[in-house]
Design an enzyme around this catalytic site. Sequence first.
Site, mmCIF file in Angstrom:
data_model
loop_
_atom_site.group_PDB
_atom_site.id
_atom_site.type_symbol
_atom_site.label_atom_id
_atom_site.label_comp_id
_atom_site.label_asym_id
_atom_site.label_seq_id
_atom_site.Cartn_x
_atom_site.Cartn_y
_atom_site.Cartn_z
ATOM 1 N N LYS A 96 -6.180 -0.099 -8.269
ATOM 2 C CA LYS A 96 -7.083 0.821 -7.578
ATOM 3 C C LYS A 96 -7.120 2.150 -8.319
ATOM 4 C CE LYS A 96 -8.242 -1.995 -4.324
ATOM 5 N NZ LYS A 96 -9.634 -2.486 -4.200
ATOM 6 N N CYS A 102 -4.039 12.196 -2.901
ATOM 7 C CA CYS A 102 -3.228 12.151 -1.683
ATOM 8 C C CYS A 102 -1.950 11.353 -1.894
ATOM 9 C CB CYS A 102 -4.018 11.586 -0.501
ATOM 10 S SG CYS A 102 -4.323 9.808 -0.559
ATOM 11 N N TYR A 103 -1.972 10.406 -2.865
ATOM 12 C CA TYR A 103 -0.770 9.618 -3.140
ATOM 13 C C TYR A 103 0.270 10.417 -3.911
ATOM 14 C CZ TYR A 103 -3.473 5.802 -1.291
ATOM 15 O OH TYR A 103 -4.222 5.015 -0.458
ATOM 16 N N HIS A 152 0.849 -1.191 0.000
ATOM 17 C CA HIS A 152 0.000 0.000 0.000
ATOM 18 C C HIS A 152 0.886 1.243 0.000
ATOM 19 C CE1 HIS A 152 -2.517 3.147 1.873
ATOM 20 N NE2 HIS A 152 -3.561 2.468 1.435
ATOM 21 N N ASP A 196 -9.746 14.540 -3.976
ATOM 22 C CA ASP A 196 -9.232 13.235 -4.373
ATOM 23 C C ASP A 196 -9.126 13.123 -5.896
ATOM 24 O OD1 ASP A 196 -9.225 10.559 -5.228
ATOM 25 O OD2 ASP A 196 -10.603 9.861 -3.713
ATOM 26 N N HIS A 237 -6.870 15.951 1.641
ATOM 27 C CA HIS A 237 -6.371 15.932 0.273
ATOM 28 C C HIS A 237 -5.707 17.250 -0.107
ATOM 29 C CE1 HIS A 237 -8.995 12.346 -0.022
ATOM 30 N NE2 HIS A 237 -8.076 11.957 -0.893
ATOM 31 N N ASP A 255 -11.367 18.623 0.629
ATOM 32 C CA ASP A 255 -11.237 18.404 2.069
ATOM 33 C C ASP A 255 -9.810 18.758 2.476
ATOM 34 O OD1 ASP A 255 -9.519 15.822 2.217
ATOM 35 O OD2 ASP A 255 -11.148 15.237 0.874
ATOM 36 N N ARG A 315 -2.777 1.318 -4.441
ATOM 37 C CA ARG A 315 -2.536 -0.117 -4.518
ATOM 38 C C ARG A 315 -2.735 -0.572 -5.959
ATOM 39 N NH1 ARG A 315 -6.731 -2.775 -0.824
ATOM 40 N NH2 ARG A 315 -7.904 -0.842 -1.129
ATOM 41 N N ASP A 334 -5.728 8.721 -6.814
ATOM 42 C CA ASP A 334 -6.142 9.511 -5.658
ATOM 43 C C ASP A 334 -5.044 10.542 -5.401
ATOM 44 O OD1 ASP A 334 -6.646 10.559 -3.094
ATOM 45 O OD2 ASP A 334 -7.480 8.685 -2.340
#
Length: 454
Positions: A271, A276-277, A226, A384, A394, A391, A268, A274
């Site tokens: 998936k 945040c990654y 992850h 995201d 993020h 938010d 991952r 996103d």
Amino acid sequence: MSSAERANNNSMTAAPTKTQQEQWIVENQVFQIFDLFANLPRNAKSALVELQRDNHLEYLTRGLKRLDPSFCVLDANRPWLCYWILHSIALLGDYVEHEVENNVVDFLSRCQDPNGGYGGGPGQLPHLATTYAAVNALITVGGERSLSSINREKVYMFLKRMKQPSGAFRMHDAGEIDVRACYTAISVASVLNILDDELIQNVGDYILSCQTYEGGISGEPGAEAHGGYTFCGFATMILINEVNRLDLAGLLDWVAFRQGREGGFQGRTNKLVDSCYSFWQGGAFALLQRLHAILDEQLVNFGPQTGVASDISGGEESSDGTQVDDKTCHFKLGGTNASCPVNLNSIGYNFVKQPGEMEALYHRWSLQQYILLCAQDMEGGLKDKPGKRRDFYHTCYSLSGLSLSQHSWSQDEDAPPLPNAVMGPYANLLERTHPLFNVVLDQYYDAHEFFDTP
């Protein structure tokens, strides 16, 4: 091919999985945005990729002062809200009013448990995650009042209580054990100058047990690799001076394949992207850039090598292969020297002082494009992916990833990046963040000096 085989093949292609359907929807949304952008005149393009700095600051500052009732579900995460907002403001090169800073320090002091560590709110159980968030928030505020509010002796006692014989840490009393706990504990100890051999004992063994066949790192042994856990485990191994034990070639291979067609990162395998990654995966690349020697040695020898040195501080090599500086007796990452013991609490400082030894191994321009066009809410805040709401979480990690991407071109850590490293106007340039702790470098340096006492 028989008719039965063709029918079976058609049925398989006609029934995509839910994950495939969701991926196609996201790709369609993202590529529509990219197509629109590509067909715009130059002045309109510039406006779309401009970081809406003022709107972001207004959104963040308002959130730090007052949140609506829907945020009651985050009652146990209030130090995180402080950190996400304050760090985002710092990345944007701004700061909050003195009164607000004092309010933050007072609030986080009430979250500090009498027996050490910080809870999610006043009177709540101390927790490693909120301890990390509170410490980073107080470092971001900076100044003697903020930094001296941290009871380092009690924090150390809390970290020792959370330490397990396996080398891992519990998040809280009777809480879960995972790589996230290792990182938050070691990061806090390192930045507060309280990291010692007792805290790091067997930590490396536990994290090694979490590196999967894919090359990434899972939250616990036997789980799936992850992005968040990979960063946490990787950063921890650097801070305890055992990063040479990881299979860095495998880790690089895994994280490189997490950048999707959209330009952003997934957390991952298989998936959705996103934002945040942008930090969790982008941060892993920022760390790898400074580990060129270890990575090269592993690639040559087709496997991780013990004791491989990667120069952090410079200096001459001793007879046992360890780098020793003439003046200050520094170290090389991954090496040991009985005549010059490693100062664990200086690793984070020395690591960031060394410029990247190689170009970043991901498409930085595509990541910046995804963040600015697909994750940015033009009214303030980041999200995201298209279709999601903005938010603070993020916003924080999108800006952190954007900062790392912009500054990854710089060979000189003290020099600003060239204009071609920054997508959009040069005014988009953010402050540099520390790739191990994720606090703005100026605040980190101030804290390092403040806590650099016996």
